[in-house]
Design a protein around this motif. Structure first.
Motif, PDB file in Angstrom:
ATOM      1  N   MET A   1      -5.699 -13.761  -8.413  1.00 12.73           N
ATOM      2  CA  MET A   1      -5.837 -13.773  -6.969  1.00 12.73           C
ATOM      3  C   MET A   1      -7.295 -13.592  -6.631  1.00 12.73           C
ATOM      4  N   GLY A   2      -7.762 -12.395  -6.542  1.00 12.04           N
ATOM      5  CA  GLY A   2      -9.161 -12.144  -6.339  1.00 12.04           C
ATOM      6  C   GLY A   2      -9.546 -11.907  -4.895  1.00 12.04           C
ATOM      7  N   ILE A   3     -10.659 -11.233  -4.770  1.00  8.33           N
ATOM      8  CA  ILE A   3     -11.222 -10.899  -3.466  1.00  8.33           C
ATOM      9  C   ILE A   3     -12.179 -12.013  -3.063  1.00  8.33           C
ATOM     10  N   ALA A   4     -12.152 -12.381  -1.803  1.00 11.76           N
ATOM     11  CA  ALA A   4     -13.030 -13.435  -1.294  1.00 11.76           C
ATOM     12  C   ALA A   4     -14.485 -13.025  -1.454  1.00 11.76           C
ATOM     13  N   SER A   5     -15.322 -13.986  -1.809  1.00 10.85           N
ATOM     14  CA  SER A   5     -16.745 -13.682  -2.026  1.00 10.85           C
ATOM     15  C   SER A   5     -17.419 -13.200  -0.748  1.00 10.85           C
ATOM     16  N   GLU A   6     -16.918 -13.627   0.415  1.00 13.38           N
ATOM     17  CA  GLU A   6     -17.516 -13.215   1.688  1.00 13.38           C
ATOM     18  C   GLU A   6     -16.994 -11.860   2.183  1.00 13.38           C
ATOM     19  N   SER A   7     -16.047 -11.282   1.469  1.00 17.40           N
ATOM     20  CA  SER A   7     -15.466 -10.010   1.889  1.00 17.40           C
ATOM     21  C   SER A   7     -16.493  -8.888   1.798  1.00 17.40           C
ATOM     22  N   LYS A   8     -16.465  -8.046   2.801  1.00 12.25           N
ATOM     23  CA  LYS A   8     -17.340  -6.884   2.806  1.00 12.25           C
ATOM     24  C   LYS A   8     -16.562  -5.613   2.433  1.00 12.25           C
ATOM     25  N   ALA A   9     -15.286  -5.771   2.162  1.00 11.90           N
ATOM     26  CA  ALA A   9     -14.441  -4.638   1.809  1.00 11.90           C
ATOM     27  C   ALA A   9     -14.678  -4.231   0.357  1.00 11.90           C
ATOM     28  N   SER A  10     -14.519  -2.963   0.088  1.00 13.13           N
ATOM     29  CA  SER A  10     -14.659  -2.480  -1.281  1.00 13.13           C
ATOM     30  C   SER A  10     -13.426  -2.870  -2.094  1.00 13.13           C
ATOM     31  N   ILE A  11     -13.601  -2.899  -3.391  1.00 15.88           N
ATOM     32  CA  ILE A  11     -12.489  -3.197  -4.288  1.00 15.88           C
ATOM     33  C   ILE A  11     -11.370  -2.180  -4.081  1.00 15.88           C
ATOM     34  N   GLU A  12     -11.746  -0.926  -3.905  1.00 17.20           N
ATOM     35  CA  GLU A  12     -10.752   0.129  -3.713  1.00 17.20           C
ATOM     36  C   GLU A  12      -9.918  -0.111  -2.451  1.00 17.20           C
ATOM     37  N   THR A  13     -10.565  -0.587  -1.395  1.00 14.48           N
ATOM     38  CA  THR A  13      -9.855  -0.858  -0.144  1.00 14.48           C
ATOM     39  C   THR A  13      -8.825  -1.965  -0.333  1.00 14.48           C
ATOM     40  N   VAL A  14      -9.225  -3.023  -1.018  1.00 14.14           N
ATOM     41  CA  VAL A  14      -8.316  -4.151  -1.238  1.00 14.14           C
ATOM     42  C   VAL A  14      -7.184  -3.729  -2.167  1.00 14.14           C
ATOM     43  N   TYR A  15      -7.493  -2.997  -3.214  1.00 13.31           N
ATOM     44  CA  TYR A  15      -6.449  -2.531  -4.130  1.00 13.31           C
ATOM     45  C   TYR A  15      -5.499  -1.560  -3.443  1.00 13.31           C
ATOM     46  N   SER A  16      -6.018  -0.736  -2.558  1.00 18.89           N
ATOM     47  CA  SER A  16      -5.152   0.175  -1.804  1.00 18.89           C
ATOM     48  C   SER A  16      -4.185  -0.608  -0.923  1.00 18.89           C
ATOM     49  N   ALA A  17      -4.678  -1.684  -0.331  1.00 18.86           N
ATOM     50  CA  ALA A  17      -3.817  -2.538   0.494  1.00 18.86           C
ATOM     51  C   ALA A  17      -2.749  -3.206  -0.374  1.00 18.86           C
ATOM     52  N   ALA A  18      -3.125  -3.643  -1.566  1.00 14.98           N
ATOM     53  CA  ALA A  18      -2.157  -4.265  -2.470  1.00 14.98           C
ATOM     54  C   ALA A  18      -1.095  -3.257  -2.894  1.00 14.98           C
ATOM     55  N   LEU A  19      -1.508  -2.052  -3.187  1.00 14.58           N
ATOM     56  CA  LEU A  19      -0.564  -1.000  -3.541  1.00 14.58           C
ATOM     57  C   LEU A  19       0.370  -0.702  -2.366  1.00 14.58           C
ATOM     58  N   ALA A  20      -0.172  -0.673  -1.168  1.00 11.35           N
ATOM     59  CA  ALA A  20       0.643  -0.431   0.027  1.00 11.35           C
ATOM     60  C   ALA A  20       1.700  -1.518   0.190  1.00 11.35           C
ATOM     61  N   LEU A  21       1.347  -2.773  -0.106  1.00 10.76           N
ATOM     62  CA  LEU A  21       2.333  -3.852  -0.009  1.00 10.76           C
ATOM     63  C   LEU A  21       3.444  -3.653  -1.031  1.00 10.76           C
ATOM     64  N   GLY A  22       3.091  -3.269  -2.233  1.00 12.86           N
ATOM     65  CA  GLY A  22       4.102  -3.013  -3.252  1.00 12.86           C
ATOM     66  C   GLY A  22       5.047  -1.902  -2.843  1.00 12.86           C
ATOM     67  N   ILE A  23       4.505  -0.828  -2.287  1.00 13.76           N
ATOM     68  CA  ILE A  23       5.333   0.296  -1.829  1.00 13.76           C
ATOM     69  C   ILE A  23       6.221  -0.140  -0.664  1.00 13.76           C
ATOM     70  N   ALA A  24       5.633  -0.864   0.289  1.00 17.43           N
ATOM     71  CA  ALA A  24       6.401  -1.329   1.451  1.00 17.43           C
ATOM     72  C   ALA A  24       7.561  -2.217   1.015  1.00 17.43           C
ATOM     73  N   ASN A  25       7.295  -3.145   0.100  1.00 11.74           N
ATOM     74  CA  ASN A  25       8.351  -4.033  -0.376  1.00 11.74           C
ATOM     75  C   ASN A  25       9.438  -3.258  -1.107  1.00 11.74           C
ATOM     76  N   GLN A  26       9.052  -2.289  -1.934  1.00 14.40           N
ATOM     77  CA  GLN A  26      10.041  -1.518  -2.666  1.00 14.40           C
ATOM     78  C   GLN A  26      10.875  -0.657  -1.726  1.00 14.40           C
ATOM     79  N   LEU A  27      10.232  -0.012  -0.763  1.00  9.92           N
ATOM     80  CA  LEU A  27      10.988   0.774   0.220  1.00  9.92           C
ATOM     81  C   LEU A  27      11.974  -0.117   0.977  1.00  9.92           C
ATOM     82  N   THR A  28      11.526  -1.301   1.338  1.00  7.24           N
ATOM     83  CA  THR A  28      12.395  -2.234   2.053  1.00  7.24           C
ATOM     84  C   THR A  28      13.575  -2.647   1.183  1.00  7.24           C
ATOM     85  N   ASN A  29      13.325  -2.917  -0.088  1.00  4.26           N
ATOM     86  CA  ASN A  29      14.424  -3.237  -1.005  1.00  4.26           C
ATOM     87  C   ASN A  29      15.447  -2.107  -1.053  1.00  4.26           C
ATOM     88  N   ILE A  30      14.972  -0.903  -1.153  1.00  2.00           N
ATOM     89  CA  ILE A  30      15.864   0.253  -1.227  1.00  2.00           C
ATOM     90  C   ILE A  30      16.695   0.359   0.048  1.00  2.00           C
TER      91      ILE A  30
END
Length: 183
Positions: A1-30
């Motif tokens: 996937m990867g972070i856009a070259s023009e992004s000004k967000a930190s890697i940690e911010t993007v990874y935190s968002a990805a983790l949040a999506l995983g948690i949200a999807n799992q909670l929704t499944n439950i």
């Protein structure tokens, strides 16, 4: 996937968002699968929060939709939406080609929460199912308003949206759409 070259967000911010999506999807499944899991003698809901809400395992196994259950579900849905909101912040930071599957996941699963509410929190006997037509409308909105809007490139935007909408229509076996004819 990867972070856009023009992004000004930190890697940690993007990874935190990805983790949040995983948690949200799992909670929704439950939340979506409470009834099915209960019929199999399983409960994946937080036991401490069930106890705090005054809901017993027996009530879940019986599929009892009470006011206590509805309030419990409202809080669980609120939590899942909080994670979806956090996840949404990171999508725009991804490479353009990677945004589509992430947005699709976010939209599909977020809609499940809406259906649970529409079913009056009866996720014991009513499966929260998001139909093809509803998905199509959300994907159309996504492409028009969020995902493919590129500055100073309206011709590309329309053509790219038409291509992507065609892919979605094929994916959902939904042909001859009036939405596609608009382009």
């Amino acid at each position: 996937m990867g972070i856009a070259s023009e992004s000004k967000a930190s890697i940690e911010t993007v990874y935190s968002a990805a983790l949040a999506l995983g948690i949200a999807n799992q909670l929704t499944n439950i939340l979506r699968d409470v009834g099915e899991d209960g019929r199999r003698g399983r409960i994946y809901l937080p036991q401490d929060e069930l106890a705090s809400a005054g809901i017993s395992e027996d009530e879940i196994f019986r599929g009892q939709v009470s006011d206590k259950w509805k309030n419990f579900m409202k809080n669980q849905i609120k939590r899942a939406r909080m994670y979806f909101d956090e996840a949404e912040k990171g999508v725009a930071e991804l490479k353009e080609a990677s945004r589509w599957p992430v947005w699709a996941s976010l939209l599909l699963y977020r809609q499940i929460l809406d259906v649970i509410e529409e079913n009056d929190y009866n996720n014991f006997t009513k499966r929260a199912y998001v139909g093809k037509q509803r998905n199509l409308l959300h994907f159309h909105w996504l492409m028009e308003e969020q995902l493919w809007a590129l500055p100073n490139s309206s011709d590309f935007h329309i053509n790219y949206s038409k291509i992507e909408l065609g892919r979605i229509l094929n994916l959902f076996s939904f042909t001859n759409s009036s939405l596609l004819r608009r382009y």
